[in-house]
Design an enzyme around this catalytic site. Structure first.
Site, PDB file in Angstrom:
ATOM      1  N   HIS A 122     -96.355 -37.063  64.956  1.00  0.00           N
ATOM      2  CA  HIS A 122     -97.096 -36.343  63.916  1.00  0.00           C
ATOM      3  C   HIS A 122     -96.089 -35.759  62.932  1.00  0.00           C
ATOM      4  O   HIS A 122     -94.950 -35.482  63.279  1.00  0.00           O
ATOM      5  CB  HIS A 122     -97.909 -35.229  64.593  1.00  0.00           C
ATOM      6  CG  HIS A 122     -98.843 -34.483  63.705  1.00  0.00           C
ATOM      7  ND1 HIS A 122     -98.416 -33.494  62.833  1.00  0.00           N
ATOM      8  CD2 HIS A 122    -100.196 -34.547  63.568  1.00  0.00           C
ATOM      9  CE1 HIS A 122     -99.462 -32.988  62.201  1.00  0.00           C
ATOM     10  NE2 HIS A 122    -100.549 -33.615  62.614  1.00  0.00           N
ATOM     11  N   ASP A 199     -93.702 -32.287  71.835  1.00  0.00           N
ATOM     12  CA  ASP A 199     -94.879 -31.873  71.075  1.00  0.00           C
ATOM     13  C   ASP A 199     -96.084 -32.037  71.992  1.00  0.00           C
ATOM     14  O   ASP A 199     -96.522 -33.153  72.270  1.00  0.00           O
ATOM     15  CB  ASP A 199     -95.010 -32.738  69.822  1.00  0.00           C
ATOM     16  CG  ASP A 199     -96.260 -32.419  69.007  1.00  0.00           C
ATOM     17  OD1 ASP A 199     -97.096 -31.610  69.467  1.00  0.00           O
ATOM     18  OD2 ASP A 199     -96.412 -32.989  67.909  1.00  0.00           O
ATOM     19  N   GLN A 202    -101.400 -32.619  71.638  1.00  0.00           N
ATOM     20  CA  GLN A 202    -102.468 -33.406  72.260  1.00  0.00           C
ATOM     21  C   GLN A 202    -102.316 -33.444  73.774  1.00  0.00           C
ATOM     22  O   GLN A 202    -103.306 -33.400  74.500  1.00  0.00           O
ATOM     23  CB  GLN A 202    -102.465 -34.838  71.709  1.00  0.00           C
ATOM     24  CG  GLN A 202    -102.736 -34.961  70.229  1.00  0.00           C
ATOM     25  CD  GLN A 202    -104.150 -34.568  69.851  1.00  0.00           C
ATOM     26  OE1 GLN A 202    -105.080 -34.604  70.663  1.00  0.00           O
ATOM     27  NE2 GLN A 202    -104.334 -34.174  68.602  1.00  0.00           N
ATOM     28  N   LYS A 225    -106.629 -26.804  68.796  1.00  0.00           N
ATOM     29  CA  LYS A 225    -106.932 -28.051  69.494  1.00  0.00           C
ATOM     30  C   LYS A 225    -107.318 -27.800  70.949  1.00  0.00           C
ATOM     31  O   LYS A 225    -107.903 -28.662  71.608  1.00  0.00           O
ATOM     32  CB  LYS A 225    -105.742 -29.010  69.420  1.00  0.00           C
ATOM     33  CG  LYS A 225    -105.361 -29.433  68.004  1.00  0.00           C
ATOM     34  CD  LYS A 225    -104.181 -30.382  68.011  1.00  0.00           C
ATOM     35  CE  LYS A 225    -103.613 -30.599  66.621  1.00  0.00           C
ATOM     36  NZ  LYS A 225    -104.528 -31.323  65.722  1.00  0.00           N
ATOM     37  N   CYS A 364    -101.745 -37.576  59.561  1.00  0.00           N
ATOM     38  CA  CYS A 364    -100.410 -36.956  59.539  1.00  0.00           C
ATOM     39  C   CYS A 364     -99.414 -37.761  60.372  1.00  0.00           C
ATOM     40  O   CYS A 364     -98.607 -37.212  61.105  1.00  0.00           O
ATOM     41  CB  CYS A 364    -100.464 -35.512  60.023  1.00  0.00           C
ATOM     42  SG  CYS A 364    -101.378 -34.417  58.928  1.00  0.00           S
TER      43      CYS A 364
END
Length: 406
Positions: A122, A199, A202, A225, A364
């Site tokens: 991302h 990251d 998700q 999220k 993104c």
């Protein structure tokens, strides 16, 4: 028992209609809906408990501070961090990664030093490293995914040289749903003395996370999220890495003492949390994480795996739809293109008329779009409250798109 009807009842927005149709919310990869417990927690924090934190001696300030700081313990349990001091609050993953870029990476890197990335990333895990490329001559080394969207950990590790100073990698692609074997990457990278930033925007949504087991140095999450408020988030930073960092933001709350001649800093985590924080947002994040842990992340993952399997089966019956990324064990995220002249924006618009919310665009992730040779996809991303019936509605909507557009 995973009672999907009871869970759906926890989310008031799911009972509404859009364009005269029941809402089918499949844009969870962009931002998830909020359960009533989060809404109530935020409302109560503003209506009955609000004050600034860490500064006052009166009842409301003490109460707000207690509620706010309790969330640090919640995040510690959610990620299985080794200490609450390793959890730094922020507005989300973007701010967390920028903190690492400015406060840890920038002072330690020189022209020619390398950061290893994957093409799955991302922009939040790309742009801060481009800053270092532009300003300090740092080299970005890219590792492409396999044809099915999977990422070979060995290829990432093979990219390490004696100039590699950091690996920055997603745990779960927001475009493909690919789940990356970050534990293997971290284990070997640590053996070679290379820190790893993960990251988890998700990954933490779809999978149980144990940062100590993963072995990463940095792990960033985003509250909105995770069924929590926007403007909330946190980053886990291993204490050894914190000791190598100087503050990025300066102001109130992060100081020990200030004189005309000098400033001394508070101990972590406050050292990296300047200014009045997102008090209510963070308290709401705590409620969201408690909700997820009550459901059980393994139970959520199992439910979403069933949805992913069913959606894969149903979409395979549409031979004019291309699913981008089919790696085994992927999360329930499906980025779609349609044969012919159908654009992702047109697909999204038609689906919206049926009450189906999907994301259309580059998500993104423009380097990944360039790798695929497409400008945009329509992305259906499923969450803990979605159902097989909603998969069927998506398929019916795509069939309508095909009739109208192709």
């Amino acid at each position: 028992m995973y009672d999907i009807n009871k869970i759906r009842a926890d989310f008031p927005i799911l009972s509404r209609q859009v364009n005269g149709q029941p809402l089918t919310y499949l844009d969870n990869g962009a931002s998830a809906q909020k359960p009533q417990v989060v809404i109530d927690t935020v409302t109560r924090a503003y209506a009955e408990e609000y004050s600034n934190v860490h500064r006052g001696l009166h009842f409301l300030s003490n109460l707000a501070t207690e509620k706010y700081e309790a969330v640090r313990g919640t995040v510690t349990r959610f990620l299985n961090a080794g200490s609450e001091s390793e959890i730094i609050f922020n507005s989300g993953t973007t701010q967390g990664i920028n903190l690492v870029s400015y406060a840890w990476a920038a002072p330690r890197m020189q022209a020619g030093d390398e950061i290893v990335l994957s093409t799955l990333e991302h922009h939040a895990n790309i742009v801060p490293w481009h800053f270092l490329r532009e300003r300090q001559g740092v080299v970005l080394k890219w590792v492409d995914p396999e044809p099915d969207g999977s990422l070979d950990p060995q290829k990432l590790l093979d990219a390490i040289t004696d100039r590699t100073r950091l690996i920055a990698i997603t745990q779960c692609s927001n475009v493909f749903g690919t789940v990356v074997d970050v534990k293997t990457i971290c284990s070997e990278a640590r053996r070679r003395g290379v820190p790893v930033l993960v990251d988890g925007s998700q990954g933490a949504v779809h999978l149980p996370v144990d940062v100590q087991d993963i072995g990463c140095d940095f792990y960033a999450i985003t509250g909105h999220k995770l069924y929590g408020p926007s403007g909330s988030g946190a980053i886990y930073i291993r204490s050894e890495r914190q000791a190598e960092m100087q503050p990025f933001f300066g102001g109130g709350d992060m100081i020990n003492d200030v004189t005309k001649e000098c400033v001394t800093y508070a101990a972590p985590p406050l050292k990296f949390e300047a200014g009045t924080p997102g008090i209510v947002q963070t308290i709401g994040l705590g409620a969201a994480l408690e909700y997820l842990m009550d459901l059980g992340m393994k139970n959520i993952a199992a439910h979403e795996a069933t949805l992913a399997s069913y959606a894969t089966e149903r979409l395979a019956g549409l031979n004019w739809v291309n699913v981008q990324g089919t790696a085994p064990g992927k999360a329930a995220i499906f980025s779609l293109t349609m044969e012919g002249a159908a654009h992702a924006h047109d697909i999204s618009t038609i689906l919206d008329k049926k009450g189906i919310a999907v994301r259309a665009g580059h998500h993104c992730a423009k380097p990944l779009m360039a790798h695929l040779g497409v400008s945009a996809t329509a992305r259906a991303s499923f969450g803990l409250y979605n159902t097989k019936d909603e998969v069927d509605r998506l398929v019916e909507g795509l069939e309508l798109c095909h009739r109208l557009l192709v």
